[in-house]
Design a protein around this motif. Structure first.
Motif, mmCIF file in Angstrom:
data_model
loop_
_atom_site.group_PDB
_atom_site.id
_atom_site.type_symbol
_atom_site.label_atom_id
_atom_site.label_comp_id
_atom_site.label_asym_id
_atom_site.label_seq_id
_atom_site.Cartn_x
_atom_site.Cartn_y
_atom_site.Cartn_z
ATOM 1 N N SER A 93 0.815 -1.208 0.000
ATOM 2 C CA SER A 93 0.000 0.000 0.000
ATOM 3 C C SER A 93 0.852 1.262 0.000
ATOM 4 O O SER A 93 0.490 2.266 -0.619
ATOM 5 N N LEU A 94 1.986 1.239 0.695
ATOM 6 C CA LEU A 94 2.869 2.404 0.724
ATOM 7 C C LEU A 94 3.405 2.697 -0.676
ATOM 8 O O LEU A 94 3.371 3.847 -1.139
ATOM 9 N N GLN A 295 -8.716 -6.332 -2.737
ATOM 10 C CA GLN A 295 -9.160 -5.018 -3.203
ATOM 11 C C GLN A 295 -9.999 -5.112 -4.473
ATOM 12 O O GLN A 295 -10.947 -4.343 -4.656
ATOM 13 N N GLU A 296 -9.687 -6.059 -5.351
ATOM 14 C CA GLU A 296 -10.397 -6.128 -6.625
ATOM 15 C C GLU A 296 -11.811 -6.687 -6.487
ATOM 16 O O GLU A 296 -12.611 -6.549 -7.419
ATOM 17 N N VAL A 297 -12.133 -7.283 -5.340
ATOM 18 C CA VAL A 297 -13.480 -7.834 -5.159
ATOM 19 C C VAL A 297 -14.216 -7.185 -3.989
ATOM 20 O O VAL A 297 -15.343 -7.560 -3.676
ATOM 21 N N ASP A 301 -16.354 0.527 1.229
ATOM 22 C CA ASP A 301 -16.199 1.901 0.770
ATOM 23 C C ASP A 301 -15.083 2.571 1.556
ATOM 24 O O ASP A 301 -15.286 3.064 2.654
ATOM 25 N N GLY A 302 -13.903 2.599 0.979
ATOM 26 C CA GLY A 302 -12.753 3.177 1.665
ATOM 27 C C GLY A 302 -11.596 2.198 1.678
ATOM 28 O O GLY A 302 -11.632 1.147 1.035
ATOM 29 N N GLU A 367 -15.791 -11.754 -1.728
ATOM 30 C CA GLU A 367 -14.750 -11.239 -0.852
ATOM 31 C C GLU A 367 -14.582 -12.088 0.400
ATOM 32 O O GLU A 367 -13.464 -12.369 0.833
ATOM 33 N N GLU A 368 -15.702 -12.518 0.985
ATOM 34 C CA GLU A 368 -15.629 -13.315 2.205
ATOM 35 C C GLU A 368 -14.984 -14.676 1.942
ATOM 36 O O GLU A 368 -14.170 -15.152 2.740
#
Length: 469
Positions: A93-94, A295-297, A301-302, A367-368
């Motif tokens: 992420s960085l 992240q792709e699935v 929100d955020g 996602e789960e």
């Protein structure tokens, strides 16, 4: 379904927090079950004859020596692993989100770290065995602290230099510290059972530290709104680790301390290291893939609560470690198989379940489901480390442990680098599928070859014992 109702009652962020709590409860239940099984083993040992107890009695002061060594090692181990785990959730992420580098640049940075680790591994192991494990552990604190400092500067050349230092540091972390422990235990005359006790405690400490690091890093990023803040905290821990090692550890060496070697890069021993590449290569690719895969699935929100997700993975890893201890202890109590056969079978099962977990993450865009599949994979990681540690402990001489342990990481890094350079950033599903296939193949080969050979060795030992009787 109950799970669906739980999900509908909370936001997705609360979903991850809730499952972290659930997985923690499961881990605690397994901990209690493991304690129960261990107590049964102790009760069985208490029924030995007086002669057997006399023969197995430890030297005077061994209990005190065990306590002192365990404290020295586990305190340092918790500090350095905490520093390492603090960085885990936010490296990708960085680079990708905060510094806004293209994903191919991110892959290049990861590749640089693995190449550095692979190139340094032969030198690191030889240096530790010949010139001192404590010296190299102190060097680790320095190099990894510098890596944490360099990662704060969003310049590609500087970040590449940081990844070089990080790769060297990783090679030291996974060879010199364990070698120092084994050599210290040997010099104190501690039996192998005591050494196993310390290593078992270290696995639990690692899990607890990783879980706490995940939660702390998540809170820290939330408070500072900066993905670099966990790396600052990591650097501070490494400075603390340097002073603790300086104050509490004594130096030890492998065989021929201080002597030179004609095979500097240890090419002759390199072939022994390929056996572990399939699993650990998949594990390190997973470090690069799990964030973008979720992240792709995601419907969240955020920014995903990566710290909570990471902590869930670490709790799953602890659960796998506890499950391993229960299985190994139960097998020993019941005399089902020899220790070597049991661990060979567990190695095959771990690879098979890992392959199935990755296959599930590929087949579903829920996602789960992906989260649970990744948790199952991490549970396999928790079983893998003690299983392979026991197998390596059976085959590797203590006097060359740092050298060979570091060499095992060379083909691992070659495998990961090759995968990253051939499109991991744009073909995550293909990489996961390839890893699943290799793990399935490894499981079949382990079952067909290693288990069969271990059974033969065990039967041969029994036959020799009968002839001697």
């Amino acid at each position: 379904m109950i799970i669906t109702r739980i999900y509908n009652s909370y936001t997705l962020g609360s979903f991850y927090e809730s499952w972290l709590a659930i997985l923690t409860v499961v881990c605690l239940v397994l901990l209690l079950a493991e304690r129960y099984v261990s107590k049964q083993e102790k009760n069985l040992q208490a029924k030995e004859s007086a002669d057997d107890r006399l023969e197995s009695q430890r030297a005077p002061g061994a209990a005190a020596a065990l306590k002192v060594l365990a404290k020295k090692y586990l305190v340092v181990y918790a500090i350095v692993m905490g520093a390492d785990w603090l960085q885990g959730p936010y490296v990708y992420s960085l680079y990708r989100q905060q510094y806004e580098f293209p994903e191919r640049w991110v892959a290049l940075l990861f590749v640089t770290g693995f190449v550095s680790a692979g190139m340094a591994a032969p030198l690191v192991g030889v240096w530790a065995d010949q010139h001192g494990r404590r010296k190299l552990c102190l060097a680790f604190c320095i190099t990894y602290t510098l890596a944490c400092i360099l990662i704060l500067i969003p310049s590609l050349p500087i970040l590449l230099a940081g990844r070089l230092l990080g790769g060297v540091s990783t090679s030291i972390l996974f060879s010199a510290f364990e070698s120092w422990l084994i050599s210290s235990a040997s010099s104190m005359g501690l039996p192998s059972g005591d050494l196993s006790t310390i290593m078992g405690r270290a696995t639990l400490v690692n899990g607890f530290v990783a879980t706490a690091a995940g939660v702390f890093s998540n809170k820290l990023v939330g408070a500072t709104e900066n993905f670099a803040s966990p790396f600052i905290a990591s650097g501070l821990l490494l400075v603390l680790g340097f002073f603790v090692i300086s104050a509490s550890w004594t130096e030890n060496y492998g065989s021929g301390g201080g002597s030179a070697t004609s095979d500097l890069w240890q090419v002759k021993r390199m072939g022994q290291a390929w056996r572990m590449t399939c699993f650990e290569g998949s594990m390190y690719l997973f470090v690069f893939i799990w964030v973008p895969s979720l992240q792709e699935v995601t419907r969240y929100d955020g920014t995903l609560p990566l710290g909570y997700i990471f902590s869930s993975f670490m709790v799953s890893m602890m659960s796998g470690s506890l499950l391993y201890t229960m299985i190994a202890t139960y097998s020993k109590i019941k005399g089902i198989d020899s220790s070597l056969t049991t661990h060979a079978k567990l190695s095959s099962i771990v690879c098979a379940v890992s392959a199935l977990s990755l296959a599930c993450s590929i087949s579903s865009r829920n996602e789960e489901v992906r989260f649970w599949a990744f948790c199952a994979f991490e549970a396999c990681v928790g079983m893998y480390y003690p299983v392979q540690g026991m197998l390596r402990g059976t085959l590797i001489s203590n006097e060359h442990r740092a050298t060979l342990s570091s060499l095992f990481r060379v083909p691992l890094n070659i495998f990961v680098v090759f995968s990253l350079l051939t499109g991991v950033s744009s073909a995550r599903q293909a990489v996961l599928a390839g890893s699943a296939i290799m793990l399935a193949f490894s499981s079949l080969m382990t079952g067909a070859v290693v288990v069969d050979q271990s059974d033969a060795v065990a039967q041969g030992a029994v036959g020799n014992g009968n002839r001697q009787a």
